[in-house]
Design a protein around this motif. Structure first.
Motif, PDB file in Angstrom:
ATOM      1  N   THR A 252       0.846  -1.191   0.000  1.00  0.00           N
ATOM      2  CA  THR A 252       0.000   0.000   0.000  1.00  0.00           C
ATOM      3  C   THR A 252       0.883   1.243   0.000  1.00  0.00           C
ATOM      4  O   THR A 252       2.110   1.160   0.018  1.00  0.00           O
ATOM      5  CB  THR A 252      -0.913   0.026   1.237  1.00  0.00           C
ATOM      6  N   GLY A 253       0.239   2.397   0.016  1.00  0.00           N
ATOM      7  CA  GLY A 253       0.998   3.657   0.089  1.00  0.00           C
ATOM      8  C   GLY A 253       1.171   4.291  -1.266  1.00  0.00           C
ATOM      9  O   GLY A 253       0.315   4.147  -2.155  1.00  0.00           O
ATOM     10  N   ALA A 254       2.264   5.016  -1.426  1.00  0.00           N
ATOM     11  CA  ALA A 254       2.520   5.789  -2.642  1.00  0.00           C
ATOM     12  C   ALA A 254       2.432   4.903  -3.877  1.00  0.00           C
ATOM     13  O   ALA A 254       3.073   3.865  -3.949  1.00  0.00           O
ATOM     14  CB  ALA A 254       3.898   6.441  -2.561  1.00  0.00           C
ATOM     15  N   ALA A 255       1.625   5.361  -4.848  1.00  0.00           N
ATOM     16  CA  ALA A 255       1.473   4.609  -6.088  1.00  0.00           C
ATOM     17  C   ALA A 255       2.275   5.215  -7.225  1.00  0.00           C
ATOM     18  O   ALA A 255       2.492   4.561  -8.244  1.00  0.00           O
ATOM     19  CB  ALA A 255      -0.001   4.537  -6.482  1.00  0.00           C
ATOM     20  N   GLY A 256       2.710   6.456  -7.063  1.00  0.00           N
ATOM     21  CA  GLY A 256       3.471   7.138  -8.101  1.00  0.00           C
ATOM     22  C   GLY A 256       4.624   7.926  -7.508  1.00  0.00           C
ATOM     23  O   GLY A 256       4.685   8.178  -6.300  1.00  0.00           O
ATOM     24  N   PHE A 257       5.526   8.336  -8.378  1.00  0.00           N
ATOM     25  CA  PHE A 257       6.722   9.052  -7.927  1.00  0.00           C
ATOM     26  C   PHE A 257       6.364  10.391  -7.297  1.00  0.00           C
ATOM     27  O   PHE A 257       6.998  10.816  -6.323  1.00  0.00           O
ATOM     28  CB  PHE A 257       7.667   9.250  -9.110  1.00  0.00           C
ATOM     29  N   SER A 258       5.342  11.032  -7.832  1.00  0.00           N
ATOM     30  CA  SER A 258       4.935  12.317  -7.251  1.00  0.00           C
ATOM     31  C   SER A 258       4.418  12.139  -5.832  1.00  0.00           C
ATOM     32  O   SER A 258       4.621  13.020  -4.976  1.00  0.00           O
ATOM     33  CB  SER A 258       3.852  12.963  -8.122  1.00  0.00           C
ATOM     34  N   ASP A 259       3.760  11.011  -5.560  1.00  0.00           N
ATOM     35  CA  ASP A 259       3.309  10.737  -4.190  1.00  0.00           C
ATOM     36  C   ASP A 259       4.499  10.561  -3.262  1.00  0.00           C
ATOM     37  O   ASP A 259       4.510  11.068  -2.135  1.00  0.00           O
ATOM     38  CB  ASP A 259       2.447   9.473  -4.156  1.00  0.00           C
ATOM     39  N   ALA A 260       5.512   9.823  -3.740  1.00  0.00           N
ATOM     40  CA  ALA A 260       6.687   9.552  -2.908  1.00  0.00           C
ATOM     41  C   ALA A 260       7.472  10.834  -2.626  1.00  0.00           C
ATOM     42  O   ALA A 260       7.900  11.079  -1.488  1.00  0.00           O
ATOM     43  CB  ALA A 260       7.586   8.526  -3.585  1.00  0.00           C
ATOM     44  N   THR A 261       7.681  11.658  -3.651  1.00  0.00           N
ATOM     45  CA  THR A 261       8.427  12.905  -3.432  1.00  0.00           C
ATOM     46  C   THR A 261       7.640  13.861  -2.556  1.00  0.00           C
ATOM     47  O   THR A 261       8.214  14.757  -1.926  1.00  0.00           O
ATOM     48  CB  THR A 261       8.747  13.580  -4.774  1.00  0.00           C
ATOM     49  N   GLY A 262       6.317  13.659  -2.488  1.00  0.00           N
ATOM     50  CA  GLY A 262       5.490  14.490  -1.623  1.00  0.00           C
ATOM     51  C   GLY A 262       5.423  14.001  -0.197  1.00  0.00           C
ATOM     52  O   GLY A 262       4.768  14.622   0.640  1.00  0.00           O
ATOM     53  N   GLY A 263       6.076  12.878   0.098  1.00  0.00           N
ATOM     54  CA  GLY A 263       6.135  12.395   1.476  1.00  0.00           C
ATOM     55  C   GLY A 263       5.388  11.112   1.742  1.00  0.00           C
ATOM     56  O   GLY A 263       5.462  10.570   2.843  1.00  0.00           O
ATOM     57  N   ALA A 264       4.653  10.580   0.750  1.00  0.00           N
ATOM     58  CA  ALA A 264       3.932   9.327   0.949  1.00  0.00           C
ATOM     59  C   ALA A 264       4.905   8.153   0.937  1.00  0.00           C
ATOM     60  O   ALA A 264       5.885   8.150   0.202  1.00  0.00           O
ATOM     61  CB  ALA A 264       2.876   9.142  -0.128  1.00  0.00           C
TER      62      ALA A 264
END
Length: 475
Positions: A252-264
């Motif tokens: 679960t959690g960040a599904a895309g790179f933009s989510d990850a760079t945003g802190g997910a």
């Protein structure tokens, strides 16, 4: 004991030696089978019969021999060591592989690397400073600047692509772990049923051990043996396999790179309770999770998101420093210069960096009051290439840091793999089949079988004399 009991003794040896011979044959048949653990037939002597009389004793020999067990010659401590080292090696290998790929995508040092392109950008500003009246120099400058912006954007895109691939791989590995856990639970059930019926389940235990080692490499699994011979598989201290039952993991959690760079954060949780993290402590999946992690203060976050943050920092620094000087300069027609670099709204700095205009006449390099052919500000911008806090210095520091971390990750992964290989070699030395040894054992069992057959023949001759020839003298 009667004479007839000797027949039973010889027969027990025939049966036992034949079974032992079959075990050696099974070993030789599986000499090249991956994961097979050699076996031995445990022979035990049968005691003499206890007579029912209260005070009577038997001074006779025992009743022969029997195969009491077919033992797997494995070592539980070596098995545990292999699983532990496999989990550690897989974790570090995943991180090292990601670092190497990122380093390859950066492509430094190389003629096509960003460092070379930055050098070309400052050289282009120098050419404009030397020939501010030439539109060709200004046009080359714009093309060179656009190439630098595109290169920074391509680096960001490469990091994003690598992140997406790692995210997909994580999901596939978790599904593989779920399948292995289900198979282990099924093998636990089958092994218990076979052993309760008196059969040997050694081959199924070999399959189970292979799956446990696979799980160790995937999610850092450890095991615990139950009293009934089944094994429990634990992940992060929690049950993944409990006897004949297994639980499922999910990503679960960040599904895309933009989510990850945003802190997910990308997480591996229990499918039955998504609010609970699986708490992976080793294995390839844990290594990938550390690579997929969001950025953190101090640059201690995930490898790829930290790289993206560095690209954004570089793009912002490049635009800020060049724009600050460019705004102070005048164009060839005396107009106040504007921003040289701009950003596309709604995109990360590295991905949205672009040259603000495409008209060479809008390049501003002249100092106010110095005349249209002055190029002093172009020279100042060109000097950013040698500035201790310029874009080149920032990029060089990032490349050096990545190189050091990649070398460290590779070294640790190599050392961990050597440890795993050593543990695996010890395990193989313990469990693998030595065909020479099995040949000797087969000869020993064969001779024992022949000896038991000879005893049987001797007793048969004695009984023939006793039954057919006793009492016929004088007839």
């Amino acid at each position: 004991m009667s004479t007839f009991s000797g027949l039973g003794t010889a027969l027990s040896s025939l049966i036992a030696q034949r079974q032992a011979l079959e075990v050696s044959g099974q070993n030789i048949a599986n000499a090249n089978t991956i994961g097979y653990t050699r076996q031995r037939a445990a022979l035990s002597s049968l005691p003499a019969a206890q007579l029912p009389s209260m005070f009577s004793v038997s001074n006779g020999p025992g009743y022969g021999t029997a195969v009491t067990d077919i033992a797997r010659l494995n070592d539980v401590f070596l098995d545990a060591q292999v699983r532990t080292t496999t989990a550690s090696s897989s974790f570090l290998a995943a991180r090292a592989s990601a670092s190497k790929l990122l380093e390859t995508n950066i492509g430094e040092p190389a003629a096509t690397g960003l460092a070379t392109q930055l050098t070309g950008l400052w050289a282009a500003f120098g050419d404009v400073a030397n020939s501010p009246n030439k539109d060709s120099s200004r046009a080359v400058l714009l093309e060179t600047a656009a190439a630098v912006a595109d290169r920074i954007g391509s680096l960001y895109t490469a990091a994003s692509t690598q992140w997406s691939q790692a995210r997909t791989q994580t999901g596939a590995l978790v599904e593989q772990a779920n399948t292995a856990a289900s198979n282990i639970a099924d093998l636990n059930k089958r092994i218990l049923a076979m052993e309760n019926s008196g059969s040997s389940a050694n081959e199924l235990k070999d399959q189970r051990d292979l799956l446990v080692t696979e799980l160790s490499g995937l999610v850092g699994a450890t095991t615990r043996t139950q009293e009934n011979g089944q094994i429990d598989v634990l992940v992060g201290g929690n049950m993944l396999v409990d006897g004949s039952k297994s639980r499922q993991l999910a990503v679960t959690g960040a599904a895309g790179f933009s989510d990850a760079t945003g802190g997910a954060e990308v997480k591996v949780v229990w499918a039955s309770d998504p609010s609970r993290s699986a708490g992976l402590e080793g294995g390839q999946v844990a290594g990938l999770l550390s690579v997929l992690a969001p950025p953190a203060a101090g640059g201690t976050g995930g490898l790829l998101t930290e790289a993206a943050a560095s690209y954004d920092k570089l793009a912002t620094q490049l635009a800020t420093q060049v724009n600050t000087l460019h705004r102070q300069a005048l164009t060839i027609d005396g107009t106040q210069g504007g921003d040289f670099f701009d950003f596309t709204a709604g995109q990360p700095a590295a991905l949205g960096l672009k040259v603000a205009f495409d008209d060479p006449a809008l390049v501003a390099v002249a100092a106010p009051g110095a005349g249209a052919l002055d190029g002093s500000f172009a020279r100042q911008i060109a000097l950013l290439g040698t500035s201790v806090d310029g874009p080149d210095a920032t990029w060089s520091a990032f490349v050096v840091q990545l190189g050091v971390s990649t070398a460290s990750a590779t070294s640790r992964a190599t050392a961990a793999e050597a440890t795993r290989a050593s543990a695996s070699a010890q395990q193989i030395a313990q469990t693998s089949v030595d065909t020479d040894e099995e040949t000797v054992n087969m000869l020993a069992y064969q001779r024992a079988y022949e000896g038991a057959a000879r005893v049987l023949s001797a007793i048969d001759e004695m009984l023939d004399t006793l039954i057919n020839r006793t009492g016929i003298v004088g007839r």
